[in-house]
Design a protein around this motif. Structure first.
Motif, PDB file in Angstrom:
ATOM      1  N   ASP A 161      40.812  33.294  75.151  1.00  0.00           N
ATOM      2  CA  ASP A 161      42.025  33.545  74.362  1.00  0.00           C
ATOM      3  C   ASP A 161      42.328  35.045  74.356  1.00  0.00           C
ATOM      4  O   ASP A 161      41.874  35.795  73.500  1.00  0.00           O
ATOM      5  N   VAL A 162      43.096  35.465  75.336  1.00  0.00           N
ATOM      6  CA  VAL A 162      43.358  36.899  75.515  1.00  0.00           C
ATOM      7  C   VAL A 162      44.106  37.489  74.320  1.00  0.00           C
ATOM      8  O   VAL A 162      43.794  38.585  73.848  1.00  0.00           O
ATOM      9  N   THR A 163      45.081  36.773  73.822  1.00  0.00           N
ATOM     10  CA  THR A 163      45.882  37.283  72.699  1.00  0.00           C
ATOM     11  C   THR A 163      45.012  37.537  71.472  1.00  0.00           C
ATOM     12  O   THR A 163      45.126  38.565  70.799  1.00  0.00           O
ATOM     13  N   GLU A 167      43.674  41.310  69.565  1.00  0.00           N
ATOM     14  CA  GLU A 167      43.909  41.718  68.173  1.00  0.00           C
ATOM     15  C   GLU A 167      42.892  42.762  67.746  1.00  0.00           C
ATOM     16  O   GLU A 167      43.214  43.692  67.010  1.00  0.00           O
ATOM     17  N   LYS A 168      41.650  42.574  68.171  1.00  0.00           N
ATOM     18  CA  LYS A 168      40.599  43.490  67.741  1.00  0.00           C
ATOM     19  C   LYS A 168      40.183  44.473  68.824  1.00  0.00           C
ATOM     20  O   LYS A 168      39.666  45.547  68.538  1.00  0.00           O
ATOM     21  N   HIS A 169      40.349  44.064  70.057  1.00  0.00           N
ATOM     22  CA  HIS A 169      39.965  44.933  71.168  1.00  0.00           C
ATOM     23  C   HIS A 169      41.222  45.198  71.968  1.00  0.00           C
ATOM     24  O   HIS A 169      42.277  44.681  71.639  1.00  0.00           O
ATOM     25  N   SER A 170      41.076  45.977  73.027  1.00  0.00           N
ATOM     26  CA  SER A 170      42.295  46.167  73.796  1.00  0.00           C
ATOM     27  C   SER A 170      42.118  45.623  75.199  1.00  0.00           C
ATOM     28  O   SER A 170      41.284  46.078  75.980  1.00  0.00           O
ATOM     29  N   TYR A 171      42.896  44.600  75.491  1.00  0.00           N
ATOM     30  CA  TYR A 171      42.860  43.988  76.812  1.00  0.00           C
ATOM     31  C   TYR A 171      43.776  44.771  77.731  1.00  0.00           C
ATOM     32  O   TYR A 171      44.923  45.041  77.384  1.00  0.00           O
ATOM     33  N   GLY A 172      43.283  45.133  78.886  1.00  0.00           N
ATOM     34  CA  GLY A 172      44.132  45.816  79.862  1.00  0.00           C
ATOM     35  C   GLY A 172      43.842  47.293  79.996  1.00  0.00           C
ATOM     36  O   GLY A 172      44.557  48.008  80.685  1.00  0.00           O
ATOM     37  N   LYS A 173      42.774  47.766  79.376  1.00  0.00           N
ATOM     38  CA  LYS A 173      42.549  49.215  79.398  1.00  0.00           C
ATOM     39  C   LYS A 173      42.089  49.716  80.759  1.00  0.00           C
ATOM     40  O   LYS A 173      42.316  50.876  81.092  1.00  0.00           O
ATOM     41  N   LYS A 178      49.582  46.219  79.397  1.00  0.00           N
ATOM     42  CA  LYS A 178      49.744  45.841  78.001  1.00  0.00           C
ATOM     43  C   LYS A 178      50.106  44.368  77.961  1.00  0.00           C
ATOM     44  O   LYS A 178      50.939  43.904  78.740  1.00  0.00           O
ATOM     45  N   ILE A 179      49.495  43.654  77.029  1.00  0.00           N
ATOM     46  CA  ILE A 179      49.689  42.200  77.086  1.00  0.00           C
ATOM     47  C   ILE A 179      51.114  41.781  76.742  1.00  0.00           C
ATOM     48  O   ILE A 179      51.606  40.794  77.254  1.00  0.00           O
ATOM     49  N   GLU A 180      51.787  42.568  75.902  1.00  0.00           N
ATOM     50  CA  GLU A 180      53.180  42.201  75.591  1.00  0.00           C
ATOM     51  C   GLU A 180      54.007  42.183  76.871  1.00  0.00           C
ATOM     52  O   GLU A 180      54.802  41.270  77.113  1.00  0.00           O
ATOM     53  N   GLU A 181      53.794  43.212  77.681  1.00  0.00           N
ATOM     54  CA  GLU A 181      54.557  43.285  78.929  1.00  0.00           C
ATOM     55  C   GLU A 181      54.193  42.154  79.879  1.00  0.00           C
ATOM     56  O   GLU A 181      55.033  41.597  80.568  1.00  0.00           O
ATOM     57  N   MET A 182      52.905  41.844  79.898  1.00  0.00           N
ATOM     58  CA  MET A 182      52.476  40.772  80.794  1.00  0.00           C
ATOM     59  C   MET A 182      53.004  39.423  80.319  1.00  0.00           C
ATOM     60  O   MET A 182      53.264  38.532  81.114  1.00  0.00           O
ATOM     61  N   PRO A 254      43.044  40.787  88.167  1.00  0.00           N
ATOM     62  CA  PRO A 254      42.511  40.578  86.821  1.00  0.00           C
ATOM     63  C   PRO A 254      40.987  40.587  86.710  1.00  0.00           C
ATOM     64  O   PRO A 254      40.468  40.649  85.598  1.00  0.00           O
ATOM     65  N   HIS A 255      40.292  40.508  87.845  1.00  0.00           N
ATOM     66  CA  HIS A 255      38.862  40.212  87.789  1.00  0.00           C
ATOM     67  C   HIS A 255      38.072  41.149  86.876  1.00  0.00           C
ATOM     68  O   HIS A 255      37.387  40.717  85.954  1.00  0.00           O
ATOM     69  N   HIS A 256      38.160  42.433  87.143  1.00  0.00           N
ATOM     70  CA  HIS A 256      37.337  43.362  86.362  1.00  0.00           C
ATOM     71  C   HIS A 256      37.827  43.485  84.923  1.00  0.00           C
ATOM     72  O   HIS A 256      37.031  43.677  83.997  1.00  0.00           O
ATOM     73  N   GLU A 257      39.122  43.364  84.754  1.00  0.00           N
ATOM     74  CA  GLU A 257      39.663  43.385  83.396  1.00  0.00           C
ATOM     75  C   GLU A 257      39.084  42.224  82.586  1.00  0.00           C
ATOM     76  O   GLU A 257      38.707  42.384  81.420  1.00  0.00           O
ATOM     77  N   CYS A 258      39.003  41.073  83.214  1.00  0.00           N
ATOM     78  CA  CYS A 258      38.462  39.895  82.534  1.00  0.00           C
ATOM     79  C   CYS A 258      36.971  40.034  82.273  1.00  0.00           C
ATOM     80  O   CYS A 258      36.460  39.568  81.246  1.00  0.00           O
ATOM     81  N   GLU A 259      36.292  40.673  83.192  1.00  0.00           N
ATOM     82  CA  GLU A 259      34.862  40.903  82.971  1.00  0.00           C
ATOM     83  C   GLU A 259      34.638  41.738  81.717  1.00  0.00           C
ATOM     84  O   GLU A 259      33.753  41.450  80.914  1.00  0.00           O
ATOM     85  N   ILE A 260      35.439  42.784  81.576  1.00  0.00           N
ATOM     86  CA  ILE A 260      35.305  43.623  80.390  1.00  0.00           C
ATOM     87  C   ILE A 260      35.558  42.802  79.138  1.00  0.00           C
ATOM     88  O   ILE A 260      34.787  42.836  78.175  1.00  0.00           O
ATOM     89  N   ALA A 261      36.635  42.011  79.171  1.00  0.00           N
ATOM     90  CA  ALA A 261      36.986  41.204  78.004  1.00  0.00           C
ATOM     91  C   ALA A 261      35.855  40.240  77.640  1.00  0.00           C
ATOM     92  O   ALA A 261      35.480  40.110  76.464  1.00  0.00           O
TER      93      ALA A 261
END
Length: 499
Positions: A161-163, A167-173, A178-182, A254-261
């Motif tokens: 659940d990326v959204t 809320e607490k972390h930042s996805y996309g750093k 930015k998730i709004e843009e995505m 998305p791969h590494h971004e998802c790994e961080i998340a």
RNA sequence: GGCGCUGUGGCCGAGUGGCUAGGCAGAGGUCUGCAAAACCUUCUACAGCGGUUCGAAUCCGCUCAGCGCCUCCA
């Protein structure tokens, strides 16, 4: 003072978009994870570039005294095919096509991968874990993410659940998104109805009846999502936080971004201190990739059997070619560039051959010459410690190659250096060529026999030359040349090289 | 559309404020029976326009050209 203290490494961190001083979490030890191949087809030359670059990095870390645990995975579950909802696993698909067991496919391409890397003289990693060998751990992490409320199950599949995470972390750093843009832009594929939001990604996928690679899980039979295996295996072998994570640029999102998340969601910690990304091999300015049809296999490269290739090139020539550019720059493939690289490679290896044959003889030390050599030796380390700049390092090696040639030609004497400096020169000149850059001489066949025969012919030719029988002299040289053996008359006698 | 990157001499490629890597190719020379190799010397650059600065390939802005990711991809 150890080498790694004397020449501290700085490297470009994709996460911070800046060059940083490299300070491993545990002094003297480095944990490095590199995303390996998906073994459902042969690796092409573009794939090889990334692994070659990290091999150079791994080798340099070792050379200056780090203890490195280098983990490079084998992704043998296969990534989801295009739309996540298709639930198609590439390896399973391939297996059905070829009527083979999935693990048979995996083994075949894993073997091929290893063969290729061996030809390019890559060191094996410390650990090479496979995704299928870590299904239990992946299930545990899925459960953990569900327990933490950052994943949800729908019809036997589990999504991150990326959204909610954002809320607490930042996805996309890492990728600067930015998730709004995505959420608003980009392509929305209608069929992704199981997901709450289109930017969510699968961490466990239900297997369709025809899907042959499947495992039992609390959510039914299925298989793990694409990004999960790297998170699980890097954490298992390197810990919740480790030093270097590498991979090709195209894996950044998305791969590494998802790994961080996944890691942050699971452990609460940022998993990686330094993210390193290698750039693409291009052909006429375009990324080499299978789908564009401009890729070719190492075997095709060696044999020269591809429409992009005028002729064959050896593995070491390609390795040299790769090292002439920085790992973070694109490198454009062309026959002209490879031909130039081939000559450069041969020149360098000739210098290496001279260096290994030199022995010290005392003489009058030339302080200026001595200072220059010392400076060059230092530059080898400085350049490699500067974000692993192999191109600059090669430039210094070529300066030293001129020195080697001058020793051989008698323009310089080894005695112009102190014994200590001479020893350092030989040690690091040869060490950087073979141990750091991973270049080696390429010779095949029965060397002893060949050298014996050639030496004999050289002797005959010298007799003919003494008798001024130049017709025979030239015939011997020309005929040998036709076989790939070049003769070179020097002051100390005749030498030969094999092409 | 969003995010990001690149544009260097005939070719490939480093370089990130002053000291103009390197390889390949070209020219001249030394050596050599000739040749090759080697050595020495040498030529050709920073996409365009504007700005900052004593000084810019290097920093900033704009323009042009090309590329990558956003979908499996090293």
């Amino acid at each position: 003072m150890s080498l790694k203290e004397q020449y501290p490494i700085t490297l470009y961190n994709t996460l911070t978009k800046s060059k940083e001083k490299f300070e491993p979490i545990h002094p003297d030890r480095v944990g490095m994870y590199v995303c390996g191949p998906t073994v459902y087809s042969d690796v092409h030359l573009g794939n090889v570039r990334t692994f070659m670059s990290f091999d150079m990095i791994y080798r340099y870390l070792l050379y200056i005294g780090y203890k490195v645990r280098y983990v490079r995975n084998i992704t043998d579950v296969g990534h989801l095919e295009n739309d996540a909802d298709e639930g198609e696993d590439k390896i399973a698909k391939k297996a059905r096509l070829e009527q083979l067991e999935p693990m048979e496919i995996v083994q075949h391409y894993t073997n091929g991968f290893h063969d290729v890397l061996k030809q390019f003289n890559l060191l094996p990693p410390s650990i090479e874990p496979s995704a299928t060998g870590h299904i239990m751990e992946q299930i545990e992490m899925v459960q953990d993410l569900l327990d933490k409320g950052l994943a949800y199950e729908v019809n036997g599949s589990v999504y991150f659940d990326v959204t909610k995470y954002d809320e607490k972390h930042s996805y996309g750093k890492l990728s600067g998104r930015k998730i709004e843009e995505m959420m608003e832009s980009g392509r929305m594929l209608d069929s992704q109805d199981e997901k709450r939001n289109k930017i969510d990604f699968a961490i466990w996928k239900k297997a369709s009846p025809s899907h042959i690679m499947r495992w039992n899980s609390p959510w039914g039979e299925g298989f793990p999502g694409w990004h999960l295996e790297c998170t699980v295996m890097s954490t298992k072998y390197l810990g919740e936080t480790f030093d270097i994570h590498g991979g090709g640029m195209d894996l950044l999102f998305p791969h590494h971004e998802c790994e961080i998340a996944q890691s942050v969601a699971s452990t609460g910690k940022d998993p990686v201190k330094y993210w390193l990304h290698t750039n693409m091999l291009t052909v006429n300015g375009q990324k080499m990739s299978k789908s564009l049809g401009n890729s070719f296999l190492p075997q095709e490269l060696f044999a020269g059997e591809h429409e992009l290739l005028d002729r064959g090139y050896s593995a070491m020539v390609v390795r040299f070619f790769n090292l002439q550019s920085h790992y973070s720059s694109t490198l454009d493939f062309s026959n002209e560039a490879l031909t130039a690289a081939e000559k450069g490679y041969k020149r360098l290896m000739e210098g290496y051959r001279i260096a290994t044959g030199l022995s010290y003889q005392a003489g009058t030390v030339d302080t200026e010459f001595e200072a220059k050599i010392k400076q060059n030796i230092g530059e080898l380390f400085e350049n490699m410690s500067d974000d692993f700049n192999s191109a600059k390092t090669l430039a210094v090696l070529f300066e030293l190659t001129t020195t080697m040639n001058n020793f051989k030609a008698g323009n310089n004497q080894v005695g112009q250096l102190s014994e200590a400096t001479f020893n350092e020169l030989i040690k690091h000149y040869t060490g950087f060529i073979t141990d750091v850059l991973g270049l080696k001489e390429e010779q095949e066949g029965n060397q002893q026999l060949v050298s014996g025969v050639v030496e004999m012919l050289i002797k005959l030719r010298n007799d003919a030359k003494a008798a001024k029988n130049y017709a025979l002299t030239d015939k011997i040289r020309d005929d040998l040349k036709a076989l790939g053996v070049s003769l070179k008359d020097g002051k100390e006698g005749t030498e030969y090289t094999i092409d």
